[in-house]
Design a protein around this motif. Structure first.
Motif, short mmCIF file in Angstrom:
data_model
loop_
_atom_site.label_atom_id
_atom_site.label_comp_id
_atom_site.label_asym_id
_atom_site.label_seq_id
_atom_site.Cartn_x
_atom_site.Cartn_y
_atom_site.Cartn_z
N LEU A 117 0.83 -1.20 0.00
CA LEU A 117 0.00 0.00 0.00
C LEU A 117 0.87 1.26 0.00
O LEU A 117 0.46 2.30 -0.51
N ASP A 118 2.07 1.15 0.55
CA ASP A 118 3.00 2.29 0.49
C ASP A 118 3.40 2.58 -0.95
O ASP A 118 3.53 3.75 -1.35
N HIS A 119 3.60 1.55 -1.76
CA HIS A 119 3.89 1.75 -3.18
C HIS A 119 2.70 2.43 -3.87
O HIS A 119 2.88 3.32 -4.70
N TYR A 120 1.50 1.98 -3.52
CA TYR A 120 0.29 2.57 -4.11
C TYR A 120 0.21 4.05 -3.78
O TYR A 120 -0.04 4.89 -4.66
N GLU A 121 0.44 4.40 -2.52
CA GLU A 121 0.39 5.80 -2.12
C GLU A 121 1.51 6.61 -2.78
O GLU A 121 1.31 7.77 -3.14
N LEU A 122 2.67 5.99 -2.97
CA LEU A 122 3.77 6.66 -3.64
C LEU A 122 3.42 7.00 -5.08
O LEU A 122 3.66 8.11 -5.55
N VAL A 123 2.81 6.05 -5.78
CA VAL A 123 2.39 6.28 -7.17
C VAL A 123 1.34 7.38 -7.22
O VAL A 123 1.43 8.31 -8.03
N GLN A 124 0.35 7.30 -6.34
CA GLN A 124 -0.72 8.31 -6.33
C GLN A 124 -0.16 9.69 -6.00
O GLN A 124 -0.55 10.69 -6.62
N ALA A 125 0.74 9.78 -5.03
CA ALA A 125 1.31 11.08 -4.65
C ALA A 125 2.15 11.65 -5.79
O ALA A 125 2.12 12.87 -6.04
N SER A 126 2.88 10.80 -6.47
CA SER A 126 3.70 11.26 -7.59
C SER A 126 2.83 11.79 -8.72
O SER A 126 3.13 12.84 -9.31
#
Length: 141
Positions: A117-126
């Motif tokens: 989920l941290d990867h998911y949030e990283l993609v969304q934030a980027s």
């Protein structure tokens, strides 16, 4: 003011019981180091390329659509050969087009491929940061 009467000290020495010395016990209080979520350069390029794809590119074409595409020479984006990168591309397409409204099945497939989920949030934030106008980004420096 009231006071209590002082009694005479006992003449016999009271037995002094020594307290046991305290023992020091080593306790491991260090929490395990959590690595921050990161994507490789290849994975970031997949996220960037997904900006050009549409949600329609994620659907499998039917027989008639495939025939029309071959007849008129229409081009559909190819699936990526690596299943992990394809799942990332699909998630990034939804993130570019619909923001946080990613279908649950796509998120489950993303997590099943080893992402977190941290990867998911990283993609969304980027993606959200790239949508911000350049002048707003420059003002935050």
């Amino acid at each position: 003011m009231a006071s209590l009467p002082i009694t005479q000290w006992p003449t016999a020495q009271a037995e002094i019981v020594p307290f046991p010395r305290p023992r020091l016990v080593a306790v491991e209080t260090v929490e395990p180091a959590v690595e921050p979520a990161r994507l490789s350069a290849l994975e970031w390029s997949v996220v960037a390329l997904a900006e050009r794809d549409t949600v329609a590119s994620l659907r499998e074409p039917g027989r008639i659509a495939a025939a029309l595409e071959s007849l008129f020479g229409l081009h559909r984006p190819n699936k990526l050969a690596n299943p992990r990168l394809e799942v990332l591309r699909r998630l990034a397409v939804f993130a570019w087009r619909q923001g946080w409204k990613v279908p649950k099945s796509e998120l489950q497939a993303f997590l099943a491929e080893g992402f977190t989920l941290d990867h998911y949030e990283l993609v969304q934030a980027s993606i959200a940061a790239s949508r911000t106008p350049a002048r707003k980004r420059g003002a935050n420096r």
